[in-house]
Scaffold this active site. Structure first.
Site, PDB file in Angstrom:
ATOM      1  N   ARG A 100      86.426  42.995  62.917  1.00 38.49           N
ATOM      2  CA  ARG A 100      85.619  43.338  64.092  1.00 38.49           C
ATOM      3  C   ARG A 100      85.695  42.236  65.141  1.00 38.49           C
ATOM      4  O   ARG A 100      85.725  42.506  66.336  1.00 38.49           O
ATOM      5  CB  ARG A 100      84.145  43.519  63.692  1.00 38.49           C
ATOM      6  CG  ARG A 100      83.828  44.745  62.875  1.00 38.49           C
ATOM      7  CD  ARG A 100      82.335  44.835  62.574  1.00 38.49           C
ATOM      8  NE  ARG A 100      81.884  43.848  61.619  1.00 38.49           N
ATOM      9  CZ  ARG A 100      81.102  42.812  61.905  1.00 38.49           C
ATOM     10  NH1 ARG A 100      80.702  42.616  63.154  1.00 38.49           N
ATOM     11  NH2 ARG A 100      80.733  41.953  60.973  1.00 38.49           N
ATOM     12  N   ASP A 159      76.583  32.493  50.031  1.00 40.63           N
ATOM     13  CA  ASP A 159      76.579  33.189  51.323  1.00 40.63           C
ATOM     14  C   ASP A 159      75.330  32.918  52.138  1.00 40.63           C
ATOM     15  O   ASP A 159      75.197  31.875  52.763  1.00 40.63           O
ATOM     16  CB  ASP A 159      76.792  34.684  51.083  1.00 40.63           C
ATOM     17  CG  ASP A 159      77.078  35.466  52.355  1.00 40.63           C
ATOM     18  OD1 ASP A 159      77.236  34.836  53.420  1.00 40.63           O
ATOM     19  OD2 ASP A 159      77.150  36.694  52.295  1.00 40.63           O
ATOM     20  N   HIS A 203      86.543  35.684  61.197  1.00 34.82           N
ATOM     21  CA  HIS A 203      85.217  36.182  60.862  1.00 34.82           C
ATOM     22  C   HIS A 203      85.304  37.563  60.232  1.00 34.82           C
ATOM     23  O   HIS A 203      84.705  37.821  59.179  1.00 34.82           O
ATOM     24  CB  HIS A 203      84.296  36.221  62.078  1.00 34.82           C
ATOM     25  CG  HIS A 203      82.935  36.737  61.733  1.00 34.82           C
ATOM     26  ND1 HIS A 203      82.632  38.083  61.741  1.00 34.82           N
ATOM     27  CD2 HIS A 203      81.810  36.104  61.329  1.00 34.82           C
ATOM     28  CE1 HIS A 203      81.379  38.257  61.349  1.00 34.82           C
ATOM     29  NE2 HIS A 203      80.849  37.062  61.110  1.00 34.82           N
ATOM     30  N   GLU A 261      82.588  44.414  54.186  1.00 29.09           N
ATOM     31  CA  GLU A 261      81.240  44.217  53.649  1.00 29.09           C
ATOM     32  C   GLU A 261      80.375  45.451  53.883  1.00 29.09           C
ATOM     33  O   GLU A 261      79.497  45.758  53.074  1.00 29.09           O
ATOM     34  CB  GLU A 261      80.602  42.986  54.294  1.00 29.09           C
ATOM     35  CG  GLU A 261      79.223  42.644  53.770  1.00 29.09           C
ATOM     36  CD  GLU A 261      78.640  41.389  54.397  1.00 29.09           C
ATOM     37  OE1 GLU A 261      77.539  40.994  53.992  1.00 29.09           O
ATOM     38  OE2 GLU A 261      79.285  40.813  55.301  1.00 29.09           O
ATOM     39  N   HIS A 290      83.540  39.244  50.009  1.00 25.88           N
ATOM     40  CA  HIS A 290      82.804  40.492  49.754  1.00 25.88           C
ATOM     41  C   HIS A 290      83.731  41.592  49.232  1.00 25.88           C
ATOM     42  O   HIS A 290      83.600  42.022  48.101  1.00 25.88           O
ATOM     43  CB  HIS A 290      82.019  40.989  50.975  1.00 25.88           C
ATOM     44  CG  HIS A 290      81.032  40.006  51.503  1.00 25.88           C
ATOM     45  ND1 HIS A 290      80.013  39.495  50.729  1.00 25.88           N
ATOM     46  CD2 HIS A 290      80.905  39.418  52.733  1.00 25.88           C
ATOM     47  CE1 HIS A 290      79.304  38.649  51.458  1.00 25.88           C
ATOM     48  NE2 HIS A 290      79.825  38.573  52.663  1.00 25.88           N
TER      49      HIS A 290
END
Length: 455
Positions: free
Chosen positions: A216, A328, A213, A243, A277
């Site tokens: 983070r 997206d 993902h 991003e 991104h």
């Protein structure tokens, strides 16, 4: 949850293309022979349709590849455009929709979204899928019920899918998932890999890939597990990257390096990897991505909708990163707009024109997008390629006027998804004269499936 088995046509078929984009030029009068879902011959100089051929009037391109999708975000369209806010306030609204989805309601929503994509000329989607479990994190009886729903939805909408099963383990740099994110988490990367191993795939127009993902959401010590899973299967690996500047700041605080540097150190970057991104990068980040031939998927309509910023796409491609495009969050579903926006955003940023030709932008929307999703045999009108085609009208109020030989420029800089006339996947006509052949009323299917998850 229905699942239509998509048998590739075995009866040879001929399509006559009024105009065809053959990679570097528009060619009038092209006959394309198809058998078993692949192009067997491309014959130029066909001034009239051969006997029995299906006529495609307009400009026919290779099918478009949407390299980055979150299908359930389609339910946010309109709602998140009310008032002001940031990416982080948008995320709270997104969580509210995610909390309501079940395998059945996700199937209905995704089928309608993928049908909308087919109407927009998209023949293949990369679904970045992290909504794995029931609310609270409880596993369904089939731990992959949500992923299988997406695979079935793509089959029944008639398009190809690469399901990028996503590891999402943390609220941020080791913090436990919040109550919304419990649906996303498998606990550890090893548990994620075990569940991902059990994905069935479902049909011949589906492939399975992996995703991290973000830095983070996957602790640094577990990044390599996901990368090795993908490498061992020669599968695509995607990752949200930089991003938001807040992600970069938090990564530096936690690890003393940028997200790109962290991914590089843990073996995530490489030719089968696509960074999504890649908006806020340092010069060293660009070198690491380009030199490793890591692809980059730009999503301009979402990046501008969320006020993320304009990524250094031209510098990345110049360094060696292939570019692809994605819708997206589905603020709009229009790959022609994504292609146009990448060039126009770069013009705004640099105050100069002409960073990409129309041909280069179409390649990002087709061949390079397919390659990013593991479909290297799609994205070209040539013998041996998958018979995936998209036809753009050249006689609409947006496209009428320019000479047909300027069809590529017309498609990228004037046309929209509304100008898609035909979509063919594996030789099978999924959209005919602007009407979806498998789902008769796509707007109603969208409205009903979105209402079901808003209620």
């Amino acid at each position: 949850m229905p699942l239509t088995t998509q048998a590739t046509p075995t009866t040879p078929t001929t399509y006559w293309l009024e105009h065809a984009w053959l990679g570097n030029r528009v060619e009038p009068g092209v006959a394309v022979d198809v058998a078993d879902g692949r192009i067997t011959a491309v014959r130029t100089g066909a001034d009239t349709p051969p006997p029995g051929a299906t006529t495609l009037r307009g400009l026919t391109l290779p099918g478009l590849a949407n390299a980055h999708s979150h299908a359930f975000h389609r339910a946010l369209r309109g709602t998140v455009q009310v008032g002001t806010g940031t990416f982080w306030t948008w995320r709270e609204v997104m969580y509210g929709v995610a909390d309501k989805l079940t395998p059945d309601s996700y199937y209905a929503l995704a089928r309608a979204v993928y049908a909308e994509m087919a109407l927009a000329g998209i023949t293949c989607v990369g679904e970045f899928h992290y909504l794995h479990h029931a609310p609270g994190g409880t596993r369904y009886r089939d731990p992959n019920a949500m992923g299988e729903a997406l695979l079935a939805a793509a089959a029944d909408a008639g398009i190809r899918i690469t399901l990028l099963d996503t590891a999402y383990l943390s609220a941020g740099f080791g913090a436990p998932p919040n109550h919304h994110q419990l649906r996303f988490s498998d606990g550890t990367a090893e548990s994620w890999a075990q569940r991902a191993d059990a994905l069935k795939g479902g049909h011949e127009q589906a492939r399975i890939g992996a995703a991290i993902h973000s830095v983070r959401a996957v602790p640094a010590a577990q990044l390599a597990t996901v990368a090795e899973w993908a490498h061992g299967r020669q599968a695509p690996l995607h990752v949200h990257l930089s991003e938001q500047t807040a992600e970069n700041d938090a990564c530096r605080d936690a690890h003393g390096r940028t997200p790109t540097q962290l991914l590089s150190e843990h073996g995530v970057l490489g030719p089968r990897t696509t960074a999504v991104h890649a908006t806020h990068l340092t010069g060293e980040d660009i070198e690491l991505l380009g030199d490793s031939r890591t692809g980059v998927c730009m999503c301009p309509t979402t990046e501008r909708d969320l006020a993320d910023g304009i990524g250094p796409a031209a510098r990345l491609q110049g360094r060696g990163s292939p570019l692809s495009l994605g819708s997206d969050s589905h603020a709009v579903i229009d790959l022609l707009e994504e292609a146009r926006a990448m060039e126009l955003d770069e013009r705004l940023r640099t105050r100069t024109r002409g960073h990409w030709t129309a041909a280069a932008l179409l390649r990002a929307a087709s061949a390079d997008g397919h390659a990013a999703l593991g479909w290297e045999d799609a994205g070209a009108l040539e013998p041996g390629a998958l018979a995936d085609l998209t036809t753009i009208a050249l006689d609409s109020v947006r496209t009428a006027g320019p000479l047909p030989r300027l069809g590529a420029e017309t498609a990228v800089f004037a046309a929209s998804a509304a100008d898609v006339r035909h979509t063919i996947v594996g030789g099978r006509q999924i959209v005919r004269d602007g009407v979806h052949t498998l789902l008769a009323d796509v707007p109603t299917a969208l409205a009903e499936s979105i209402a079901a998850v808003r209620g």
